[in-house]
Design a protein around this motif. Structure first.
Motif, PDB file in Angstrom:
ATOM      1  N   ALA A   1       1.188  12.479  -9.633  1.00  0.00           N
ATOM      2  CA  ALA A   1       0.608  13.815  -9.495  1.00  0.00           C
ATOM      3  C   ALA A   1       1.658  14.885  -9.765  1.00  0.00           C
ATOM      4  O   ALA A   1       1.414  15.857 -10.477  1.00  0.00           O
TER       5      ALA A   1
ATOM      6  N   PHE B   1       0.814  -1.203   0.000  1.00  0.00           N
ATOM      7  CA  PHE B   1       0.000   0.000   0.000  1.00  0.00           C
ATOM      8  C   PHE B   1       0.856   1.266   0.000  1.00  0.00           C
ATOM      9  O   PHE B   1       0.545   2.245  -0.658  1.00  0.00           O
ATOM     10  N   ARG B   2       1.973   1.218   0.730  1.00  0.00           N
ATOM     11  CA  ARG B   2       2.812   2.415   0.787  1.00  0.00           C
ATOM     12  C   ARG B   2       3.403   2.740  -0.583  1.00  0.00           C
ATOM     13  O   ARG B   2       3.482   3.885  -0.981  1.00  0.00           O
TER      14      ARG B   2
ATOM     15  N   THR C   1       1.263   7.131  -6.591  1.00  0.00           N
ATOM     16  CA  THR C   1       0.220   8.110  -6.880  1.00  0.00           C
ATOM     17  C   THR C   1       0.768   9.526  -6.759  1.00  0.00           C
ATOM     18  O   THR C   1       0.536  10.387  -7.604  1.00  0.00           O
TER      19      THR C   1
ATOM     20  N   SER D   1       2.580  15.107 -13.478  1.00  0.00           N
ATOM     21  CA  SER D   1       1.593  15.794 -14.311  1.00  0.00           C
ATOM     22  C   SER D   1       1.597  17.283 -14.026  1.00  0.00           C
ATOM     23  O   SER D   1       1.391  18.096 -14.914  1.00  0.00           O
ATOM     24  N   ALA D   2       1.877  17.668 -12.782  1.00  0.00           N
ATOM     25  CA  ALA D   2       1.932  19.088 -12.457  1.00  0.00           C
ATOM     26  C   ALA D   2       3.072  19.751 -13.219  1.00  0.00           C
ATOM     27  O   ALA D   2       2.954  20.882 -13.691  1.00  0.00           O
TER      28      ALA D   2
ATOM     29  N   PHE E   1       2.057   2.010  -3.357  1.00  0.00           N
ATOM     30  CA  PHE E   1       0.929   2.519  -4.133  1.00  0.00           C
ATOM     31  C   PHE E   1       0.745   4.013  -3.885  1.00  0.00           C
ATOM     32  O   PHE E   1       0.612   4.820  -4.813  1.00  0.00           O
ATOM     33  N   ALA E   2       0.804   4.390  -2.604  1.00  0.00           N
ATOM     34  CA  ALA E   2       0.626   5.795  -2.235  1.00  0.00           C
ATOM     35  C   ALA E   2       1.735   6.659  -2.832  1.00  0.00           C
ATOM     36  O   ALA E   2       1.489   7.735  -3.392  1.00  0.00           O
TER      37      ALA E   2
END
Lengths: 290, 336
Positions: B14, B3-4, B10, B17-18, B6-7
């Motif tokens: 972001a 999960f980490r 993400t 893309s910024a 994955f975070a």
């Protein structure tokens, strides 16, 4: 329902036997409606897209304006989803672990984007950041453009997707209560450790589910984005807007090709959702056994 | 994937893309904000202008296009859509850029020949092949059972030309303004779908097969015939129509901020050149240039045309009288 069935299996079996035809009828009706309203339109979209062969299909989705629309859609998703994750977790945390004045008001406000029409959501930003809006003159003096540019599209997307993560987490976190966090505190964890090692593992599947829903909506949003977009092709068109433009230009095959690209993204997201949902249910089942 | 991880992934996505947004390309770029049916015209014209502009020794210019109902597009420019040039359906919409936004001077229409209108058009009827409802003139539109498709005059420029053409016909035929109002009121009772722009109405009529007759820009009707192969549709010319004048203007405030005045002015001026006029005619707009007009004379039916300045006192009078809040269109449309 499930608990009564489990508690009294023989009664349930009797009820099922008695309604065998009714049950079959209901299942058939459900499949019929599902086929008519969902499968058939999906088939039409894919069929139209492939009408002139795979070559035309790929030319349409690899055309520069389509690629720029895809890029913009991914940018809007890439910014709005992480921000909504942070906001959603923070809001759910506040609401479920603390008691404070105005809590119910906050919960109502989180739901606001669900009840406000997306067109209004777009107009809000035009009225605030447009040239005639509140901040218009200041923004123009500093040469900052928000509406009819990428920031406006991202803002509108954020607005319509705000509730998804928080709405998913609040019931889950309320159910879990604060005991585990309190235990972590007593064992000497600081706030960050407590969140990272106790809260996050508990909510992760619910969080992923929320993220998936949020992503699906962010990709598909039309109304709010349409108002703030300005419809400049190759610059401020997202995928859904691009589909509309192509359709309006008698370019059916291209319109449906891009639509099926959007569809493929949506199906991928739904599979992710299905997967995380089954994980949540398994987690709940094992928790119930304990 | 844990999960980490994955975070973290993400978050990285972001940030990437910024950073893409931060790096927009910087070449000569113009934004032409136009009305609905001009999409195909400007795709062709933009390529021609770029060739011409480079031949003049300038660097290549990319012209971005935005299309929609004319009134809606004017509103967007006023709200901050940074158009270098506007090419809208009627002068009344460009007047708003002066009145509300002070983006252009009041006398903008005097800056280019022919009241800044490089091409014209008119309003015709588009009906199903064989004309099953026998529609020949405006009177046939108000017969029982005839469904008329036209966009909303509040948002669409073409719809306002439609409205005024119907009005001019009724006033000439029946004599008084009261009777014209009654006639146009009856006409709008036969409209099942009011789209926001001309192209939306065309799609409603041609693709979704709703209605018996489409009130359309002549260029839009010809384009629909061309796209559909002419097997299912035909054009009917009414006994009287209106000379539709869609003007163009440089948006002074925007070109000054972006430093694009020279190329924006050249862009509009080249519309009057023989090549520009020929492209307009090929896309079914009536050219102003006499030589080109003669070349394409066979393409356009001869029609008796009324004008906005001659019969309605110009857009400055017609716009508030007919289309502002509480104007004649509102009175008619609320009545039913």
């Amino acid at each position: 329902m499930t608990s009564t069935t489990l508690a009294n299996p023989s009664a349930a079996r009797v009820a099922q036997r008695g309604n065998v035809w009714g049950r079959r009828f209901l299942i058939a009706a459900a499949w019929l409606i599902f086929t008519l309203f969902l499968l058939l339109p999906l088939y039409v979209v894919v069929n139209e897209a492939l009408k002139q062969g795979l070559g035309t299909f790929f030319t349409s989705i690899l055309e520069p304006d389509a690629l720029s629309a895809l890029k913009l859609t991914l940018i809007a998703v890439g910014i709005s989803v992480p921000l909504n994750v942070v906001f959603g977790v923070a809001a759910a945390w506040c609401v479920s672990k603390y008691d404070f004045k105005g809590k119910s008001l906050l919960v109502t406000l989180i739901d606001l984007p669900f009840s406000v029409s997306p067109v209004i959501a777009g107009l809000i930003y035009v009225l605030m950041f447009g040239a005639q809006g509140w901040f218009g003159p200041w923004l123009q003096d500093h040469d900052i453009q928000i509406v009819f540019a990428v920031p406006g599209i991202v803002l509108a997307t954020i607005f319509v997707t705000v509730p998804f993560v928080a709405r998913e987490l609040i019931p889950l976190m309320q159910e879990q209560g604060t005991q585990e966090e309190e235990a972590a505190r007593l064992l000497g964890a600081n706030g960050w450790q407590m969140f990272w090692h106790v809260t996050l593992p508990n909510i992760k599947w619910g969080l992923i589910y929320g993220v998936v829903l949020c992503t699906a909506r962010a990709m598909g949003e039309f109304g709010a984005v349409s108002v703030v977009s300005g419809h400049i092709r190759g610059m401020t068109n997202t995928l859904p807007l691009h589909v509309e433009i192509l359709y309006n230009e008698y370019n059916h095959v291209a319109a449906f090709s891009v639509a099926s690209l959007l569809l493929a993204l949506a199906i991928f997201i739904l599979l992710l959702k299905q997967w995380s949902e089954s994980r949540i249910n398994r987690l709940k089942a094992s928790a119930a056994e304990e | 994937m844990s999960f980490r991880r994955f975070a973290l992934a993400t978050l990285t996505a972001a940030l990437t893309s910024a950073s893409i947004i931060g790096s927009a390309a910087a070449a000569t770029e113009l934004l032409n904000v136009s009305y609905d049916p001009t999409r195909e015209l400007y795709v062709e014209y933009n390529a021609a202008f770029n060739r011409y502009w480079q031949a003049q020794g300038h660097e290549s210019v990319t012209v971005k296009q935005s299309h929609g109902g004319s009134g809606k597009q004017a509103r967007s420019v006023i709200d901050g859509l940074r158009a270098d040039v506007v090419t809208l359906a009627l002068a009344g919409d460009i007047d708003e850029l002066y009145r509300v936004g002070k983006l252009i001077p009041e006398d903008w229409q005097k800056r280019l020949p022919d009241a800044s209108t490089p091409y014209t058009s008119t309003i015709v009827f588009l009906v199903r092949k064989g004309n099953p409802k026998g529609i020949k003139d405006w009177d046939d539109l108000v017969k029982p059972g005839v469904e008329v498709i036209t966009p909303n005059p509040k948002t669409s420029g073409g719809a306002r030309w439609n409205f005024l053409a119907a009005w001019a016909y009724a006033q000439q035929k029946y004599g008084s303004e009261e009777q014209a109002k009654e006639f146009v009121g009856k006409l709008y009772k036969q409209v099942p779908v009011l789209d926001t722009g001309a192209r939306g109405s065309t799609i409603t009529f041609v693709n979704n097969k709703i209605g018996d007759v489409l009130l359309a820009w002549e260029n839009e009707a010809f384009l629909a015939l061309k796209e559909e192969g002419g097997d299912n549709l035909q054009i009917i010319a009414p006994s009287l129509s209106i000379l539709a004048e869609p003007p163009v203007a440089v948006v002074d405030k925007n070109v000054e901020r972006k430093g694009t005045r020279e190329v924006a002015e050249a862009y509009l001026k080249y519309l009057y050149s023989e090549e520009g006029q020929r492209i307009a005619a090929k896309n079914f707009y009536r050219p102003r240039n006499q030589t080109v007009a003669a070349e394409f004379a066979k393409q356009f039916p001869a029609l008796k045309l009324t004008t906005i300045d001659g019969d309605f006192g110009g857009w400055k009078t017609a716009q508030p009288k007919f289309f502002s809040d509480g104007g004649i269109f509102d009175q008619i449309y609320q009545a039913h």
